[in-house]
Design a protein around this motif. Structure first.
Motif, short mmCIF file in Angstrom:
data_model
loop_
_atom_site.label_atom_id
_atom_site.label_comp_id
_atom_site.label_asym_id
_atom_site.label_seq_id
_atom_site.Cartn_x
_atom_site.Cartn_y
_atom_site.Cartn_z
N ALA A 146 41.02 29.91 54.72
CA ALA A 146 40.70 30.86 53.64
C ALA A 146 39.73 29.96 52.91
N ALA A 147 39.90 28.52 52.70
CA ALA A 147 38.34 27.89 52.12
C ALA A 147 37.22 27.87 53.16
N PHE A 148 37.50 27.44 53.66
CA PHE A 148 36.43 27.79 54.61
C PHE A 148 35.83 28.08 55.71
N ARG A 149 36.12 28.73 56.20
CA ARG A 149 36.50 30.46 56.66
C ARG A 149 35.58 30.94 56.73
N LYS A 150 34.15 30.42 56.87
CA LYS A 150 32.47 30.66 57.19
C LYS A 150 31.87 29.40 57.67
N ASP A 151 32.32 28.63 57.64
CA ASP A 151 32.37 27.68 57.97
C ASP A 151 32.20 27.05 59.38
N PHE A 152 33.44 27.60 60.48
CA PHE A 152 33.98 26.77 61.33
C PHE A 152 32.91 27.13 62.20
N ASP A 153 33.28 25.98 63.43
CA ASP A 153 32.60 26.41 64.72
C ASP A 153 33.03 27.02 66.12
N LEU A 154 32.53 28.66 66.56
CA LEU A 154 33.67 28.57 66.78
C LEU A 154 33.62 28.53 68.62
N LYS A 155 32.20 28.28 68.48
CA LYS A 155 31.90 27.52 70.51
C LYS A 155 33.22 26.22 70.93
N LEU A 156 33.07 25.54 69.69
CA LEU A 156 33.96 24.41 70.17
C LEU A 156 35.79 24.73 69.49
N LEU A 157 36.22 25.28 69.25
CA LEU A 157 37.30 25.70 69.12
C LEU A 157 37.41 26.49 71.06
N THR A 185 36.44 23.28 61.07
CA THR A 185 37.05 23.91 62.54
C THR A 185 38.54 22.86 62.93
N LEU A 186 38.62 22.20 61.96
CA LEU A 186 40.22 21.30 62.43
C LEU A 186 40.50 21.89 61.66
N ALA A 187 40.46 22.70 60.65
CA ALA A 187 41.74 23.81 60.15
C ALA A 187 41.63 24.50 61.20
N PHE A 188 40.63 24.99 61.60
CA PHE A 188 41.45 26.97 62.58
C PHE A 188 42.06 26.18 63.29
N PHE A 189 41.81 25.02 63.83
CA PHE A 189 42.75 24.13 65.27
C PHE A 189 43.39 23.93 65.02
N PHE A 190 44.36 23.24 63.55
CA PHE A 190 45.80 22.53 63.67
C PHE A 190 46.21 23.70 62.82
N PHE A 191 45.28 25.42 62.51
CA PHE A 191 46.68 26.57 62.38
C PHE A 191 46.66 26.56 63.66
N VAL A 192 46.31 27.18 64.71
CA VAL A 192 46.72 27.57 65.90
C VAL A 192 48.12 26.53 66.54
N ILE A 193 47.47 25.46 66.73
CA ILE A 193 48.44 23.90 66.71
C ILE A 193 50.03 24.29 66.04
N ASN A 194 49.65 24.46 64.53
CA ASN A 194 50.99 23.96 64.78
C ASN A 194 52.12 25.53 64.71
N LEU A 195 51.07 26.96 64.49
CA LEU A 195 52.09 27.99 64.51
C LEU A 195 52.82 28.25 66.05
N ILE A 240 46.38 17.23 50.54
CA ILE A 240 44.45 17.10 50.86
C ILE A 240 43.52 16.61 51.68
N SER A 241 44.47 15.69 53.07
CA SER A 241 43.78 16.12 54.84
C SER A 241 43.51 17.06 55.03
N LYS A 242 44.21 18.07 54.38
CA LYS A 242 44.20 19.49 55.63
C LYS A 242 43.18 20.19 54.81
N SER A 243 42.34 19.87 53.66
CA SER A 243 41.55 20.28 53.32
C SER A 243 40.15 19.26 54.00
N GLY A 244 40.24 18.53 54.58
CA GLY A 244 39.56 17.97 55.64
C GLY A 244 38.68 16.91 54.56
N PHE A 245 39.54 16.57 53.81
CA PHE A 245 39.03 14.82 53.08
C PHE A 245 39.10 13.71 53.50
#
Length: 251
Positions: free
Chosen positions: A67-78, A174-184, A24-29
């Motif tokens: 996959a769920a939020f692939r079009k919504d992240f903030d690339l500059k912040l990442l 943005t958190l989803a993409f950030f933690f993907f890189v961190i966890n990988l 649930i947290s990974k979804s951002g909620f």
């Protein structure tokens, strides 16, 4: 010979709700809830073992979240967050064997509670500027460090991102993409530290079906909750996380 799977019923009694909360947290909620997963599992196994078991589960959750939020992240912040997060991963890997996990839990918990107190006592004004970049760098590196130690990277990076007043969906993406890189980035040092053994990985495979269930629940909620309620729930999750981590440190 030991059976290549954890069979203790108590382990699953605390781990199943922990993994669902993490999804649930990974979804951002309710983003703060994710940091409760390792402390909950640590009621049945050691913190390093709990962190290792969650590695494959986190990978699946991260992919689903992106996959769920692939079009919504903030690339500059990442581009700003990821390098500092990786610095924290390196520090965590180098200091892992020297640190008491309970001490780390206590530090993260105190930081989380102090941030919440600051937000309640000195709420930001509508025209207040965003946090300075140097503070963001420190908080993001701290996030990488605490993520490596106990998958508790949410509170520090939340402390930087929440005052940016992003929309819930962009915040989540943005958190989803950030933690993907961190966890990988954790896989190689975790293997180097000998944490990815057969028993932990087989146990993780048993828990994998819970990953999409938790993410699905969270994604549905995140897209249907208004912004004020969303951040109140984030604060609630961070409060519970802080209390639990401090309690673990003092036991």
């Amino acid at each position: 010979m030991d059976f290549p799977l954890i069979t203790d019923w108590y382990f699953y009694a605390v781990t199943i709700p922990a993994v669902l909360l993490l999804g649930i947290s990974k979804s951002g909620f309710g983003a703060g809830f994710g940091s409760l997963a390792v402390p909950m599992m640590a009621l049945a196994v050691t913190v390093p073992q709990a962190a290792a078991i969650l590695m494959p589960v986190l990978l699946v959750m991260d992919i689903l979240g992106m996959a769920a939020f692939r079009k919504d992240f903030d690339l500059k912040l990442l581009k700003f967050l990821i390098p500092f997060g990786l610095v924290g991963i390196v520090i965590g890997a180098l200091l892992f064997k020297l640190l008491d996990a309970r001490t780390v839990a206590g530090i993260v918990g105190i930081f989380t509670l102090l941030f919440l107190a600051q937000r309640l006592l000195f709420p930001p004004k509508v025209d207040s500027p965003p946090p300075p970049k140097w503070l963001g760098a420190i908080l993001t590196a701290t996030s990488g460090f605490t993520s490596f130690i106990a998958h508790a990277g949410g509170p520090p990076v939340n402390a930087y991102m929440i005052p940016l007043r992003m929309s819930p969906v962009k915040f989540t993406a943005t958190l989803a993409f950030f933690f993907f890189v961190i966890n990988l980035s954790k896989w190689i040092p975790y293997a180097w530290l000998g944490l990815l053994d057969t028993r932990n990985m087989v146990t993780s495979l048993v828990l994998l079906p819970l990953a999409p269930i938790g993410v699905f629940i969270g994604v549905r909620l995140a897209r249907r909750v208004n912004q004020v309620l969303f951040y109140r729930l984030v604060y609630l999750g961070m409060f519970l996380t802080g209390i639990k981590l401090v309690w673990d440190a003092l036991r």
